[in-house]
Write an enzyme that holds these catalytic residues in place. Structure first.
Site, short mmCIF file in Angstrom:
data_model
loop_
_atom_site.label_atom_id
_atom_site.label_comp_id
_atom_site.label_asym_id
_atom_site.label_seq_id
_atom_site.Cartn_x
_atom_site.Cartn_y
_atom_site.Cartn_z
N HIS A 163 0.85 -1.19 0.00
CA HIS A 163 0.00 0.00 0.00
C HIS A 163 0.89 1.24 0.00
O HIS A 163 2.07 1.17 0.38
CB HIS A 163 -0.92 -0.01 1.22
N SER B 246 -1.21 -1.64 -11.54
CA SER B 246 -1.36 -1.14 -10.19
C SER B 246 -2.42 -1.97 -9.47
O SER B 246 -3.37 -2.46 -10.11
CB SER B 246 -1.77 0.33 -10.25
N GLY B 247 -2.28 -2.12 -8.16
CA GLY B 247 -3.24 -2.92 -7.39
C GLY B 247 -4.69 -2.54 -7.64
O GLY B 247 -5.51 -3.40 -8.00
N ASP C 150 -3.59 -6.78 -8.21
CA ASP C 150 -3.83 -7.79 -7.17
C ASP C 150 -4.45 -9.04 -7.77
O ASP C 150 -4.06 -10.16 -7.44
CB ASP C 150 -4.77 -7.24 -6.09
N ASP D 20 -1.28 -1.56 4.77
CA ASP D 20 -1.45 -0.43 5.68
C ASP D 20 -2.75 -0.65 6.44
O ASP D 20 -3.83 -0.43 5.90
CB ASP D 20 -1.51 0.88 4.88
N HIS E 213 -10.03 -0.61 -2.81
CA HIS E 213 -10.13 -1.93 -3.44
C HIS E 213 -9.98 -3.05 -2.40
O HIS E 213 -9.45 -4.11 -2.68
CB HIS E 213 -9.09 -2.06 -4.57
N ASP F 97 -10.62 -6.71 -3.29
CA ASP F 97 -9.53 -7.36 -4.04
C ASP F 97 -8.45 -7.87 -3.10
O ASP F 97 -7.90 -8.96 -3.29
CB ASP F 97 -8.90 -6.38 -5.04
N ARG G 214 -7.33 -14.51 0.72
CA ARG G 214 -8.08 -15.77 0.73
C ARG G 214 -7.42 -16.80 -0.18
O ARG G 214 -7.27 -17.97 0.18
CB ARG G 214 -9.52 -15.52 0.30
#
Length: 137
Positions: A8, A54-55, A60, A80, A87, A90, A96
């Site tokens: 993050h 980018s995430g 992700d 963070d 998001h 995500d 998970r």
């Protein structure tokens, strides 16, 4: 081994410092990252990193796809915990998947250091066995 880096915004500096500290260990592995995080690490090290989006733009999920295909061995994700992330679903899905497919996941520097110390000692042999047998979880 295939290792993914995610951080993050407020944790990117920490992950860059971590990559600098462990550059000698990491250089012998295939490295992946979300966009900005990978760019920052490559700017400060000699590490070659395959950068995904980018995430928040899907990076992700791209890393998650590798996990689901048994193509990722370790994820270092400096989260963070004090800032809301737009998001968040995500992020939850990625965590998970690590649990479903038994992928070691470090969400802070202390855990990441322990995992890389284990990697240096050759304690991830079980991942090679998983890859050979395939994971039909």
């Amino acid at each position: 081994m295939n290792i993914a880096f995610i951080a993050h915004d407020k944790k990117k500096d920490d992950l860059v410092k971590f990559a600098i500290a462990y550059e000698e260990v990491l250089k012998d592995h295939r490295l992946y990252s979300t966009g900005t995080t990978g760019k920052r690490i490559m700017a400060e090290t000699k590490l070659d990193i395959h950068r995904f989006k980018s995430g928040p733009l899907g990076g992700d999920q791209q890393i998650g796809s590798m996990i689901a295909e048994n193509e990722m061995d370790l994820v270092i994700f400096f989260k963070d915990p004090l800032t809301a992330q737009p998001h968040e679903p995500d992020i939850t899905a990625l965590i998970r998947l690590c649990d479903v497919y038994t992928i070691p996941l470090a969400t802070n520097m202390a855990t990441a250091e322990i995992l890389l110390s284990g990697l240096q000692r050759g304690e991830f042999t079980w991942r090679e066995i998983e890859k050979e047998q395939g994971n039909d979880t």
